[in-house]
Motif scaffolding. Structure first.
Motif, PDB file in Angstrom:
ATOM      1  N   LEU A  54     -25.583 -72.827   9.419  1.00 29.41           N
ATOM      2  CA  LEU A  54     -25.422 -74.283   9.392  1.00 29.41           C
ATOM      3  C   LEU A  54     -24.244 -74.743  10.248  1.00 29.41           C
ATOM      4  CD1 LEU A  54     -26.689 -76.815   8.217  1.00 29.41           C
ATOM      5  CD2 LEU A  54     -25.223 -76.552   6.208  1.00 29.41           C
ATOM      6  N   LEU A  55     -23.199 -73.932  10.320  1.00 27.07           N
ATOM      7  CA  LEU A  55     -22.036 -74.277  11.159  1.00 27.07           C
ATOM      8  C   LEU A  55     -22.393 -74.232  12.645  1.00 27.07           C
ATOM      9  CD1 LEU A  55     -19.174 -72.431   9.289  1.00 27.07           C
ATOM     10  CD2 LEU A  55     -19.454 -74.906   9.520  1.00 27.07           C
ATOM     11  N   GLN A  56     -23.428 -73.476  12.994  1.00 25.13           N
ATOM     12  CA  GLN A  56     -23.796 -73.323  14.405  1.00 25.13           C
ATOM     13  C   GLN A  56     -24.912 -74.261  14.844  1.00 25.13           C
ATOM     14  OE1 GLN A  56     -24.766 -69.173  14.423  1.00 25.13           O
ATOM     15  NE2 GLN A  56     -22.624 -68.526  14.445  1.00 25.13           N
ATOM     16  N   VAL A  57     -25.655 -74.808  13.880  1.00 27.70           N
ATOM     17  CA  VAL A  57     -26.821 -75.621  14.218  1.00 27.70           C
ATOM     18  C   VAL A  57     -26.382 -77.021  14.661  1.00 27.70           C
ATOM     19  CG1 VAL A  57     -27.390 -76.715  11.994  1.00 27.70           C
ATOM     20  CG2 VAL A  57     -29.201 -75.900  13.439  1.00 27.70           C
ATOM     21  N   GLU A  58     -27.098 -77.585  15.616  1.00 28.35           N
ATOM     22  CA  GLU A  58     -26.796 -78.944  16.081  1.00 28.35           C
ATOM     23  C   GLU A  58     -27.963 -79.853  15.747  1.00 28.35           C
ATOM     24  OE1 GLU A  58     -25.437 -79.288  20.103  1.00 28.35           O
ATOM     25  OE2 GLU A  58     -24.241 -77.462  19.940  1.00 28.35           O
ATOM     26  N   LEU A  59     -27.715 -80.787  14.833  1.00 28.33           N
ATOM     27  CA  LEU A  59     -28.736 -81.748  14.425  1.00 28.33           C
ATOM     28  C   LEU A  59     -28.128 -83.142  14.398  1.00 28.33           C
ATOM     29  CD1 LEU A  59     -30.379 -79.903  11.398  1.00 28.33           C
ATOM     30  CD2 LEU A  59     -31.487 -80.444  13.556  1.00 28.33           C
ATOM     31  N   PRO A  60     -28.894 -84.169  14.768  1.00 28.75           N
ATOM     32  CA  PRO A  60     -28.372 -85.532  14.689  1.00 28.75           C
ATOM     33  C   PRO A  60     -27.942 -85.847  13.258  1.00 28.75           C
ATOM     34  CG  PRO A  60     -30.506 -85.482  15.806  1.00 28.75           C
ATOM     35  CD  PRO A  60     -30.270 -84.117  15.255  1.00 28.75           C
TER      36      PRO A  60
END
Length: 138
Positions: A54-60
């Motif tokens: 989750l720390l690495q994922v990029e989501l709006p």
């Protein structure tokens, strides 16, 4: 409101996007069978792996400045919402080597998440008719 308790900017819509991303075959969390005390748990993941992912994922809408404890709050919210569960139902969400799985493996669709008590009852007890006692509680 719609905000996830304790994590500024994270709404139910952002959570739905996180769940969708988690299930993505390429970018999502890697689910696999794991063993603990000679018992096998299929299609699960480890709490600390979720936090790191989750720390690495990029989501709006997902804050870039989240801490590991923010990610634990998001995991705990998914647990309380019934989207995730601890494999042996003994723990809340932790940033540890505990096993978690999707509660309804493969069937959760964020856009179809139940929004009312009636819809939740319908999902939990699909065979119950509305004239049964269960529906009188609503």
């Amino acid at each position: 409101g719609d905000r996830v308790h304790g994590v500024p900017g994270v709404t139910k819509e952002v959570l739905a996007a996180v769940v969708e991303e988690m299930k993505d075959p390429e970018r999502g969390l890697k689910l696999k069978s794991r063993t603990y005390l000679r018992k096998s748990y299929p299609e699960c993941f480890v709490g600390s792996d979720f936090v790191t992912w989750l720390l690495q994922v990029e989501l709006p809408g997902l804050p870039r400045s989240m801490s590991r404890s923010d990610c634990v709050l998001i995991g705990q919210t998914l647990l309380l919402d019934g989207i995730l569960e601890h494999c042996v139902n003994q723990h809340g969400f932790r940033d540890k080597n505990y096993f978690y799985k999707f509660r309804d493996a493969g069937r959760f669709r964020p856009e179809a998440a139940p929004s009312s008590v009636e819809e939740q009852l319908e999902r939990l007890f699909p065979s119950a008719s509305r004239d049964q006692d269960l529906w009188r509680l609503v």
